[in-house]
Motif scaffolding. Sequence first.
Motif: not given
Length: 427
Positions: A151-163
Amino acid sequence: MPALTAADGLVDYLNASPSPFHACATTAARLTTAGFVQLHESDTWPTEPGRYLVVRGGSLVAWSTEHTAGAATAYRVVGAHTDSPNLRIKPRPDLARAGWQLLGVEVYGGPLVSSWLDRDLGLSGRVAVRDGSGVRAELFRDDDPVLRVSRLAIHLDRSVREGEQLNAQQHLAPHWGLGETPGDFQAYLAHQVGVDTADVLGWDAMTHDLQPARVFERERDLVVGARMDNLATCHAGTSALVTALEQPTDALVPVFAMFDHEEVGSVSERGAASVFLPVVLERITASLGGDRQDHLRALAGSVVASGDMAHGTHPHYADRHEPQHQIAVNGGPVLKINANLRYATDSMGAAAFRLACEQAGVPVQEFVTRSDLPCGSTVGPVTSAGTGVSTVDFGAATISMHSVRELVGAEDQQMYADALAAFLSPA
């Protein structure tokens, strides 16, 4: 407890069968131990009554004529499928990007893709290798953690929280090393099967999760593992065929068929939509001394039970199920019904399966998809259409279907096998 014995047997079966080819090898080995003889399609088949099986790639058909005198009056067929959704290796998979060696993959079937991320993955399948002027097939299995889709780290894609939005071409190629130069997958396979690289002529290679299946330890009432859909049915059907022969029904031929490629439509030389099963049934009739007329008469009295997993009611999403048809894990086999024939069950087929469950002393559940949701399908409709035989679809309850790890009931496994044994040998 018998249920735990069946559950432990399922765990062993799953762990031995990372690919459809290995599932057929596992079943063939178990049936051979039970006295079955493996035949080859290109040979003349014996006319002596006995227990037989034939394998075509990732598909297998097994049957017994040892209690049949003359041409069979009918067949009882249990069907299942050997394939599961996963990531499969492309023909030219080697690439490198940003200092990483990657493998190109295609998504096979309809997996819950996010469940494959950040997991240790092995490789398994079949390799076509040069054999003199011909070709032979070699199975391979690598249970070392050789692949991972990170996975890409959440720091580099905050939109992952929406899916997560995953592109199958860009985001699913697993990495298997470091370097600016691509690896050599063909050489890797050659090493796996012990041949020269130039002798590897093709492959059916796929990823598998390395976390083993196991029985839950707290109450031992659940089993978790990969490929429950549909190796749980393959395991139950294998056991049921052997059990059915302990109390056979005279003049009836019990048959167990495992098909590859159900997850992608069954249209292949060994899928349920192929002539594999119809041809085997006709050859069985011929081996018993019957003619075409005898074969068609036998089909008219036959019944097929198509086994695939059923959606157990999920505690977080109970509203996604038909309110009148809630499915309990460890609640017994599940009849699967759909008015638009995504399942092949009709009232006569359902009656045959109910009688089998009654004979086995196990409860029956009924699954119907909500009217406002699409319905999946099975090998049932194509088997029914290809043979002209009355067919019933059934399954065992599961949670997280098409995830890399699925969940079933431990007690269900014995009930499942008992129902299938009774179906194959009705009283």
